[in-house]
Design an enzyme around this catalytic site. Structure first.
Site, short mmCIF file in Angstrom:
data_model
loop_
_atom_site.label_atom_id
_atom_site.label_comp_id
_atom_site.label_asym_id
_atom_site.label_seq_id
_atom_site.Cartn_x
_atom_site.Cartn_y
_atom_site.Cartn_z
CG HIS A 14 -0.48 0.18 2.54
ND1 HIS A 14 -1.02 0.84 3.55
CD2 HIS A 14 0.93 0.32 2.90
CE1 HIS A 14 -0.29 0.94 4.85
NE2 HIS A 14 0.86 0.61 4.35
CB CYS A 33 3.12 4.82 5.36
SG CYS A 33 3.68 3.85 6.75
CG HIS A 41 2.44 -3.58 6.11
ND1 HIS A 41 3.16 -3.04 7.29
CD2 HIS A 41 2.12 -2.23 5.46
CE1 HIS A 41 3.37 -1.88 7.16
NE2 HIS A 41 2.60 -1.26 6.06
CG HIS A 80 0.92 -12.54 -2.88
ND1 HIS A 80 0.42 -13.22 -1.90
CD2 HIS A 80 2.30 -12.61 -2.95
CE1 HIS A 80 1.36 -13.87 -1.33
NE2 HIS A 80 2.49 -13.50 -2.04
NI NI Z 1 2.39 0.78 5.63
#
Ligand code: NI
Length: 134
Positions: A14, A33, A41, A80
Site C-alpha cells: 500500500h 508510508c 506488510h 499479493h
Molecule cells: Ni505501511
C-alpha cells in the site's frame, strides 16, 4: 453469548497518500508510508463472530466455514495485491489499517450463516492494529 475468532494472514502493499494534499503535506503526515511505489506488510486479520451456541452442533459457527467465508470475501481479493489500485473494495479510501478493517467488515457483515459479525481487527505489524465493530 459466545465469541469465536478466526485469524488469517495476507501479504499486500500500500501507499498512504492523499491526492488532495501537496507532496510536502503527504510527506509530513504519512512519512515513510508515503513512498511513491508503496511498500508491503504481512497483515493479520482477526474476525470475531458473536452469538448463541447451536445445541444441535455445539457450534456458534463452524470454524471451517468461517475460514472459507473470510478467504472467499477478503483474502482472495487482497493477498499479493496493491491495496491502492488492485482491490475494488479499497478504491475510495486511503489504505490505513483503520480503513482496511472497515472495508473488510463491509465484505463480511452479511455473510455470517449463524451469529453476528462482532469485530474485525487488522494487524499491520505485531504491535499495531485497528479494530472495527460496525
Ligand atoms: Ni505501511
Amino acid at each position: 453469548m459466545v465469541y469465536v475468532t478466526r485469524r488469517e494472514v495476507f501479504s499486500a502493499s500500500h501507499r498512504l497518500y492523499n491526492p488532495n494534499f501537496s507532496d510536502e503535506q503527504n510527506d509530513k503526515i504519512f512519512g515513510k508510508c508515503n513512498n511513491p511505489n508503496g511498500h508491503g506488510h504481512n497483515y493479520v486479520i482477526e474476525v470475531i463472530v458473536a452469538g448463541e451456541i447451536d445445541p444441535k452442533t455445539g457450534y456458534l459457527i463452524d470454524l471451517k466455514r468461517l475460514k472459507r467465508i473470510i478467504i472467499e470475501n477478503v483474502i482472495s481479493k487482497v493477498d499479493h495485491k496493491h491495496l491502492n489500485s488492485d482491490v475494488e473494495f479499497m478504491r475510495d479510501v486511503i489504505p490505513t489499517a483503520e480503513n482496511i478493517a472497515v472495508k473488510c467488515w463491509e465484505q463480511l457483515v452479511d455473510k455470517m450463516p449463524n451469529g453476528k459479525l462482532y469485530s474485525v481487527k487488522i494487524y499491520e505489524t505485531e504491535n499495531n492494529y485497528a479494530e472495527y465493530k460496525g
